[in-house]
Design an enzyme around this catalytic site. Structure first.
Site, PDB file in Angstrom:
ATOM      1  N   SER A 140       2.420   1.111 -37.163  1.00 35.61           N
ATOM      2  CA  SER A 140       1.380   2.104 -37.424  1.00 35.61           C
ATOM      3  C   SER A 140       0.060   1.529 -36.947  1.00 35.61           C
ATOM      4  CB  SER A 140       1.319   2.396 -38.934  1.00 35.61           C
ATOM      5  OG  SER A 140       0.178   3.162 -39.239  1.00 35.61           O
TER       6      SER A 140
ATOM      7  N   ARG B  89      -1.648  19.493 -33.392  1.00 36.79           N
ATOM      8  CA  ARG B  89      -1.097  20.607 -32.617  1.00 36.79           C
ATOM      9  C   ARG B  89      -2.078  21.781 -32.480  1.00 36.79           C
ATOM     10  NH1 ARG B  89       4.413  20.882 -35.814  1.00 36.79           N
ATOM     11  NH2 ARG B  89       2.923  20.388 -37.447  1.00 36.79           N
TER      12      ARG B  89
ATOM     13  N   LYS C   2       9.432  15.867 -28.011  1.00 37.87           N
ATOM     14  CA  LYS C   2       9.038  16.973 -27.139  1.00 37.87           C
ATOM     15  C   LYS C   2       7.604  17.341 -27.446  1.00 37.87           C
ATOM     16  CE  LYS C   2       8.658  19.784 -29.775  1.00 37.87           C
ATOM     17  NZ  LYS C   2       7.821  19.892 -31.004  1.00 37.87           N
TER      18      LYS C   2
END
Ligand code: NDP
Ligand code: NHF
Length: 333
Positions: A41, A170, A102
């Protein structure tokens, strides 16, 4: 004396980033001959806490440090979309096999860079389209072409859900946000897989909301032979995944195309006949993890090849260009 059968050493994985999707992968990465050896991380505390709760032996405070661990065979990359190519290349340079989420890249040039990295460093790099590893897809493709529904005419696919978090990469253009990149990539991939060809041209309309990313996307793909696909993705309508495959004598309905359960069905509907085909597959996410290991050990290509990913990414970029311009966009052959 009983014959001694040696089981192969476990295939050892590391993960770059404490991402939400890791919940679904920690099981597959630690079973069936795999070992989840390390997590990295940007924050060493986060990595340590995650390692303790998940029973992962090694925790690193940087992705570079994990890539420097010589005991790791392969890495899983669930980073924001815009970081996929950069970290897949770094992993390949460290001679790790790569399962990258993806969309593998936000342009075709990125996929070509990955092709070169995979060749140069002799590693497997594959896009984590987990649904492709279920026999459902191959069976639907057979039924689409073997005359069951007559001549294949079209495919319609949708993947929508409500993305209502205050901050999510996103929703951010610089991270490669937008519903088409996040979930539209699935119906595009499914349609291309069923038709078995790269589209010739595309058209599209999007709802851009208040910003630069699409909140909903409607695309149309023209394939050779007059076959058409229509795809829909959205961050602003309730969860739905479905694919319909249309033929001159009937249609196939796949109700859970992108997150299939181990046992799934394809509904065949014709004028005077309707029946269900049952298909068995692996647990979701186990198939893609096993495929990386098996491809690496056998020196074969993975199921989702980089050539396949290039066709998908080129189709997605063409769709975005079509939605922005309002024009039909042709794809290079
Ligand atoms: N196959 C599937 O079913 C699914 C796939 N996905 C895919 O997985 C990937 C990850 O998605 P998701 O789990 O929602 O991602 P998250 O936002 O939950 O996690 C991404 C991680 O990336 C790391 N990171 C590194 N740099 C940054 C940065 N600048 N900003 C934010 N995070 C950063 C962080 O880990 P740290 O701070 O620990 O370094 C972060 O936790 C995407 O490609 C997505 O499309 C997502 C959901 C389902
Ligand atoms: O790949 C994915 C699969 O499903 C999720 C929604 O249910 C997406 O957000 C995600 O990125």
């Amino acid at each position: 004396m009983l014959p001694v059968t040696e089981s192969p050493a476990p295939f050892r994985w590391g993960i770059l980033g404490v991402a939400r999707i890791n919940r679904a992968l920690v099981g597959p990465l630690a079973s069936n001959g795999h070992q989840l050896l390390a997590i990295a991380s940007r924050s060493v505390e986060r990595a340590r806490t995650y390692a303790e709760t998940q029973g992962i032996a090694r925790a690193y405070g940087s992705y570079e440090a994990l890539l420097g661990d010589p005991d790791i065979d392969a890495v899983y990359i669930p980073l924001p979309h815009s970081m996929h190519v950069e970290w897949a290349v770094k992993a390949a340079e460290a001679r790790k096999h790569v399962l990258v989420e993806k969309p593998i890249s936000l342009d075709g040039a990125g996929v070509r860079v990955l092709m070169s990295a995979a060749r140069t460093h002799d590693v497997v790099i594959t896009e984590a389209f987990m649904y492709r590893h279920h026999a459902l897809v191959a069976r639907a493709r057979e039924l689409a072409h073997d005359g069951t529904i007559g001549r294949l005419q079209g495919v319609r696919g949708t993947f929508s859900f409500v993305l209502d978090r205050a901050f999510d990469t996103r929703l951010v253009p610089e991270f490669g946000g937008g519903s088409l990149w996040d979930v539209g990539c699935y119906p595009v991939s499914f349609a291309r897989t069923i038709v078995g060809h790269r589209p010739l041209s595309v058209q599209a309309v999007a709802n851009w909301g208040a910003g630069e990313i699409d909140l909903s996307f409607f695309g149309q793909l023209q394939f050779p032979g007059g076959v058409v696909a229509q795809v829909h993705s959205s961050f602003e309508s309730p969860f739905k995944t479905e694919v319909e495959i249309i033929g001159s004598e009937g249609r196939l309905l796949v109700r859970h195309p992108f997150k299939p359960e181990p046992t799934e069905t394809i509904e065949v509907m014709k004028a005077n006949e309707a029946y269900t085909v049952t298909v068995d597959g692996p647990l979701l996410y186990q198939g893609e993890v096993d495929d990386v290991r098996d491809a690496a050990r056998a020196g074969r290509a993975p199921l989702v090849t980089l050539e396949d990913s290039l066709d998908n990414v080129d189709t997605l970029t063409a769709l975005l260009q079509a939605a922005r311009s309002g024009n039909t966009v042709a794809l290079d052959a």
